[in-house]
Design a protein around this motif. Sequence first.
Motif, mmCIF file in Angstrom:
data_model
loop_
_atom_site.group_PDB
_atom_site.id
_atom_site.type_symbol
_atom_site.label_atom_id
_atom_site.label_comp_id
_atom_site.label_asym_id
_atom_site.label_seq_id
_atom_site.Cartn_x
_atom_site.Cartn_y
_atom_site.Cartn_z
ATOM 1 N N ARG A 107 28.388 22.243 41.623
ATOM 2 C CA ARG A 107 27.771 23.099 40.602
ATOM 3 C C ARG A 107 28.210 24.551 40.765
ATOM 4 O O ARG A 107 28.502 25.235 39.789
ATOM 5 C CB ARG A 107 26.255 22.973 40.683
ATOM 6 N N ILE A 108 28.258 25.028 41.990
ATOM 7 C CA ILE A 108 28.700 26.406 42.252
ATOM 8 C C ILE A 108 30.156 26.576 41.816
ATOM 9 O O ILE A 108 30.500 27.533 41.122
ATOM 10 C CB ILE A 108 28.529 26.767 43.744
ATOM 11 N N LEU A 109 31.010 25.636 42.213
ATOM 12 C CA LEU A 109 32.428 25.728 41.864
ATOM 13 C C LEU A 109 32.643 25.614 40.355
ATOM 14 O O LEU A 109 33.481 26.313 39.791
ATOM 15 C CB LEU A 109 33.222 24.659 42.612
ATOM 16 N N ALA A 110 31.863 24.769 39.690
ATOM 17 C CA ALA A 110 31.973 24.651 38.228
ATOM 18 C C ALA A 110 31.561 25.955 37.565
ATOM 19 O O ALA A 110 32.174 26.385 36.584
ATOM 20 C CB ALA A 110 31.111 23.491 37.732
ATOM 21 N N TYR A 111 30.536 26.593 38.095
ATOM 22 C CA TYR A 111 30.092 27.874 37.544
ATOM 23 C C TYR A 111 31.189 28.929 37.685
ATOM 24 O O TYR A 111 31.420 29.727 36.777
ATOM 25 C CB TYR A 111 28.812 28.343 38.240
ATOM 26 N N LEU A 112 31.862 28.935 38.822
ATOM 27 C CA LEU A 112 32.877 29.957 39.093
ATOM 28 C C LEU A 112 34.187 29.721 38.339
ATOM 29 O O LEU A 112 34.976 30.644 38.185
ATOM 30 C CB LEU A 112 33.164 30.017 40.593
ATOM 31 N N LYS A 113 34.400 28.510 37.860
ATOM 32 C CA LYS A 113 35.656 28.190 37.167
ATOM 33 C C LYS A 113 35.844 29.134 35.980
ATOM 34 O O LYS A 113 34.926 29.361 35.200
ATOM 35 C CB LYS A 113 35.620 26.738 36.683
ATOM 36 N N PHE A 117 38.152 36.231 39.744
ATOM 37 C CA PHE A 117 39.353 37.058 39.632
ATOM 38 C C PHE A 117 39.925 37.457 40.990
ATOM 39 O O PHE A 117 41.037 37.966 41.083
ATOM 40 C CB PHE A 117 39.094 38.309 38.778
ATOM 41 N N ARG A 118 39.179 37.214 42.056
ATOM 42 C CA ARG A 118 39.669 37.596 43.376
ATOM 43 C C ARG A 118 38.983 36.757 44.438
ATOM 44 O O ARG A 118 37.796 36.452 44.327
ATOM 45 C CB ARG A 118 39.381 39.073 43.617
ATOM 46 N N SER A 119 39.736 36.412 45.470
ATOM 47 C CA SER A 119 39.147 35.757 46.634
ATOM 48 C C SER A 119 39.867 36.252 47.876
ATOM 49 O O SER A 119 41.028 36.671 47.813
ATOM 50 C CB SER A 119 39.237 34.227 46.516
ATOM 51 N N GLU A 120 39.158 36.227 48.979
ATOM 52 C CA GLU A 120 39.727 36.702 50.239
ATOM 53 C C GLU A 120 38.991 36.052 51.400
ATOM 54 O O GLU A 120 37.910 35.483 51.223
ATOM 55 C CB GLU A 120 39.628 38.230 50.330
ATOM 56 N N VAL A 121 39.581 36.128 52.572
ATOM 57 C CA VAL A 121 38.949 35.640 53.791
ATOM 58 C C VAL A 121 38.768 36.836 54.714
ATOM 59 O O VAL A 121 39.732 37.552 55.023
ATOM 60 C CB VAL A 121 39.802 34.546 54.480
ATOM 61 N N VAL A 122 37.525 37.063 55.122
ATOM 62 C CA VAL A 122 37.201 38.168 56.016
ATOM 63 C C VAL A 122 36.341 37.613 57.156
ATOM 64 O O VAL A 122 35.277 37.042 56.908
ATOM 65 C CB VAL A 122 36.425 39.288 55.267
ATOM 66 N N ASP A 123 36.816 37.761 58.381
ATOM 67 C CA ASP A 123 36.076 37.281 59.562
ATOM 68 C C ASP A 123 35.601 35.842 59.388
ATOM 69 O O ASP A 123 34.412 35.536 59.554
ATOM 70 C CB ASP A 123 34.888 38.192 59.867
ATOM 71 N N GLU A 124 36.513 34.953 59.033
ATOM 72 C CA GLU A 124 36.238 33.524 58.868
ATOM 73 C C GLU A 124 35.243 33.226 57.743
ATOM 74 O O GLU A 124 34.606 32.180 57.718
ATOM 75 C CB GLU A 124 35.751 32.911 60.178
ATOM 76 N N THR A 125 35.097 34.157 56.838
ATOM 77 C CA THR A 125 34.212 33.971 55.681
ATOM 78 C C THR A 125 35.049 34.014 54.412
ATOM 79 O O THR A 125 35.776 34.985 54.182
ATOM 80 C CB THR A 125 33.144 35.077 55.632
ATOM 81 N N ASP A 126 34.950 32.956 53.610
ATOM 82 C CA ASP A 126 35.619 32.932 52.305
ATOM 83 C C ASP A 126 34.745 33.692 51.318
ATOM 84 O O ASP A 126 33.559 33.370 51.155
ATOM 85 C CB ASP A 126 35.807 31.491 51.821
ATOM 86 N N TYR A 129 34.958 36.709 44.228
ATOM 87 C CA TYR A 129 34.400 37.674 43.290
ATOM 88 C C TYR A 129 34.612 37.134 41.881
ATOM 89 O O TYR A 129 35.704 36.666 41.554
ATOM 90 C CB TYR A 129 35.088 39.029 43.428
ATOM 91 N N ALA A 130 33.584 37.215 41.062
ATOM 92 C CA ALA A 130 33.670 36.677 39.707
ATOM 93 C C ALA A 130 32.928 37.585 38.745
ATOM 94 O O ALA A 130 32.148 38.451 39.158
ATOM 95 C CB ALA A 130 33.076 35.267 39.663
ATOM 96 N N TYR A 131 33.183 37.352 37.463
ATOM 97 C CA TYR A 131 32.495 38.110 36.421
ATOM 98 C C TYR A 131 31.953 37.142 35.380
ATOM 99 O O TYR A 131 32.676 36.307 34.854
ATOM 100 C CB TYR A 131 33.428 39.114 35.751
ATOM 101 N N ASP A 132 30.664 37.240 35.115
ATOM 102 C CA ASP A 132 29.999 36.436 34.088
ATOM 103 C C ASP A 132 29.524 37.399 33.008
ATOM 104 O O ASP A 132 28.627 38.213 33.253
ATOM 105 C CB ASP A 132 28.830 35.672 34.697
ATOM 106 N N GLU A 133 30.110 37.304 31.837
ATOM 107 C CA GLU A 133 29.786 38.249 30.762
ATOM 108 C C GLU A 133 28.358 38.089 30.238
ATOM 109 O O GLU A 133 27.858 38.982 29.560
ATOM 110 C CB GLU A 133 30.785 38.121 29.621
ATOM 111 N N THR A 134 27.676 37.009 30.572
ATOM 112 C CA THR A 134 26.289 36.843 30.123
ATOM 113 C C THR A 134 25.305 37.625 30.986
ATOM 114 O O THR A 134 24.140 37.751 30.625
ATOM 115 C CB THR A 134 25.875 35.361 30.096
ATOM 116 N N LEU A 135 25.766 38.130 32.128
ATOM 117 C CA LEU A 135 24.913 38.929 33.018
ATOM 118 C C LEU A 135 25.174 40.404 32.752
ATOM 119 O O LEU A 135 26.323 40.825 32.654
ATOM 120 C CB LEU A 135 25.202 38.586 34.476
ATOM 121 N N ASN A 136 24.120 41.205 32.664
ATOM 122 C CA ASN A 136 24.274 42.587 32.196
ATOM 123 C C ASN A 136 24.766 43.584 33.243
ATOM 124 O O ASN A 136 25.436 44.542 32.906
ATOM 125 C CB ASN A 136 22.984 43.083 31.554
ATOM 126 N N ARG A 137 24.452 43.427 34.490
ATOM 127 C CA ARG A 137 24.879 44.402 35.500
ATOM 128 C C ARG A 137 26.197 43.973 36.126
ATOM 129 O O ARG A 137 26.465 42.792 36.283
ATOM 130 C CB ARG A 137 23.831 44.541 36.595
#
Length: 168
Positions: A107-113, A117-126, A129-137
């Motif tokens: 469900r999380i991955l389907a939402y992010l599809k 626009f960006r992904s990275e690995v920092v200190d063994e953490t994937d 970053y995404a943008y959902d135009e239905t969210l206002n902030r």
Amino acid sequence: YLNWAIIFFMKRNGLIFSVFCLVVFSVICLPLQKPKLNGIIDGNNYIYTFYTNEVENQIPNAKIIKNGNTSIVRCEANYVSSVRNCLSDVLGESVVVQNPSKEQMKRILAYLKNKTFRSEVVDETDIVYAYDETLNRYIMLDGHKSNIQVAIKGDLVTIGYPIIFGDF
């Protein structure tokens, strides 16, 4: 005098009735604030956090942590909607899932599809970053609007709106 008494009574009760109708309309018809991330995650194995400037002293089924001028309000999955309805000025939200199920991850991955626009690995953490135009902030990140951040480390998934305000 009886006519004036009846007119006064009707006007007074009419005003009371009008106020009563307004209150009922407000409670029933006006939309309640829904948690922004509640549609991304399902199940009951998560902790939901709201970051707010305004909070009552106590909210049923929630833990409130005062942090200077802001407050952190945490609750279990079953109480997310009722706690959100007690808050008027929510600056951000996050959800932490320990040992997410395959269905939750799907469900999380389907939402992010098509939103990522960006992904990275920092200190063994994937981190995604995404943008959902239905969210206002949103925040601006590398010239892109971003309002969903997901961090996955081991068996812990943290999702934040517009970003993860706490640690992950």
